[in-house]
Design an enzyme around this catalytic site. Sequence first.
Site, short mmCIF file in Angstrom:
data_model
loop_
_atom_site.label_atom_id
_atom_site.label_comp_id
_atom_site.label_asym_id
_atom_site.label_seq_id
_atom_site.Cartn_x
_atom_site.Cartn_y
_atom_site.Cartn_z
N GLY A 86 0.88 -1.17 0.00
CA GLY A 86 0.00 0.00 0.00
C GLY A 86 0.90 1.21 0.00
N GLU A 87 0.67 2.11 0.90
CA GLU A 87 1.51 3.30 1.01
C GLU A 87 2.07 3.34 2.43
OE1 GLU A 87 2.59 5.37 -1.38
OE2 GLU A 87 3.77 5.99 0.35
N SER A 88 3.38 3.13 2.53
CA SER A 88 3.97 2.97 3.87
C SER A 88 3.81 4.21 4.74
CB SER A 88 5.44 2.57 3.78
OG SER A 88 6.18 3.53 3.07
N CYS A 143 6.07 -5.50 0.50
CA CYS A 143 6.25 -4.19 -0.12
C CYS A 143 6.19 -3.06 0.92
CB CYS A 143 5.26 -4.01 -1.27
SG CYS A 143 5.81 -2.77 -2.44
N ARG A 150 13.22 3.07 -0.27
CA ARG A 150 11.84 3.19 -0.74
C ARG A 150 11.82 3.55 -2.23
NH1 ARG A 150 8.18 7.75 0.96
NH2 ARG A 150 6.22 6.90 0.19
N ILE A 174 5.71 -3.53 -7.50
CA ILE A 174 5.03 -2.26 -7.78
C ILE A 174 5.64 -1.18 -6.89
CG2 ILE A 174 2.80 -1.04 -7.82
CD1 ILE A 174 1.46 -3.85 -7.96
N ARG A 175 6.40 -0.29 -7.49
CA ARG A 175 7.12 0.75 -6.72
C ARG A 175 7.74 0.13 -5.46
NH1 ARG A 175 4.30 4.62 -4.54
NH2 ARG A 175 2.36 3.47 -4.57
N HIS A 209 4.61 -8.58 -4.35
CA HIS A 209 3.23 -8.76 -3.87
C HIS A 209 2.75 -10.20 -4.09
CE1 HIS A 209 2.01 -4.51 -3.24
NE2 HIS A 209 3.02 -4.29 -4.07
N GLU A 255 0.32 -11.62 -2.89
CA GLU A 255 -1.15 -11.69 -2.83
C GLU A 255 -1.79 -11.37 -4.19
OE1 GLU A 255 0.74 -9.37 -1.85
OE2 GLU A 255 -0.16 -7.41 -2.24
N1 GLN Z 1 6.31 2.69 -2.56
C1 GLN Z 1 5.31 2.34 -1.60
C2 GLN Z 1 5.66 2.91 -0.24
O1 GLN Z 1 6.63 3.56 -0.07
C3 GLN Z 1 5.13 0.86 -1.50
C4 GLN Z 1 4.48 0.34 -2.73
C5 GLN Z 1 3.70 -0.91 -2.54
O2 GLN Z 1 3.41 -1.36 -1.43
N2 GLN Z 1 3.29 -1.46 -3.64
O3 GLN Z 1 4.94 2.70 0.66
#
Ligand code: GLN
Length: 197
Positions: free
Chosen positions: A42-44, A74, A103, A132-133, A177, A179
């Site tokens: 998600g977004e940390s 992630c 990150r 993903i990122r 990921h 999942e």
């Molecule tokens: N780049 C995201 C972060 O810094 C992580 C990306 C992800 O969980 N797919 O949280």
Amino acid sequence: MLALQGDFAEHARHLELLGTPVCLVKTPEDLRGCEGLILPGGESTTISRLLESSGLAVAIRDLVSQGLFLFGTCAGMILLASEVVDGRPDQIRLGMIDITVRRNGFGRQIRSFEADLEVEGLAGPPVRAVFIRAPVVERVGPSVAVLGGVRYDFAEGEALSVPVVCRNERVLVSSFHPELTSDLRLHEYFIGMIQSA
Ligand code: GLN
């Protein structure tokens, strides 16, 4: 299953398919009786803020000292790491596994990619890993085992090997990921860590 933000529903589905009882954790009370906790992608920075405001950051630290197992994917990996490069200065580091992560470290242009990789302890075909990122693991401490890695071209013609699945005694992390594919093996591995304790 930490359910503050991110793709917790997909993780919960994997656990259900494995026949594991799932609790969606939003408050410290929800953690009662849990043997393991998955921190999703998600977004940390957002999850970090919600972990603090909900009181869950403190509760997780307490329960880990009593034997709670953790699996971070992630953004979850970033939250569990002992050191974060390029994070927001105020984002929390739970410091549950001795690794340094950068990150969004896989570069700006190709932020998402997939790769097939071997993961130690998972029998059968390679794991299809969706990044993903994703964070890049830049350092692994002596208490940490690397179970899988990926070769990645950071600069033209300069492919480096990067750890992408790591563990210590009670903490598992992956920068991809698991999942998001139908492969249940990494979740099964995490459940195995709990069961063999
Ligand atoms: N780049 C995201 C972060 O810094 C992580 C990306 C992800 O969980 N797919 O949280």
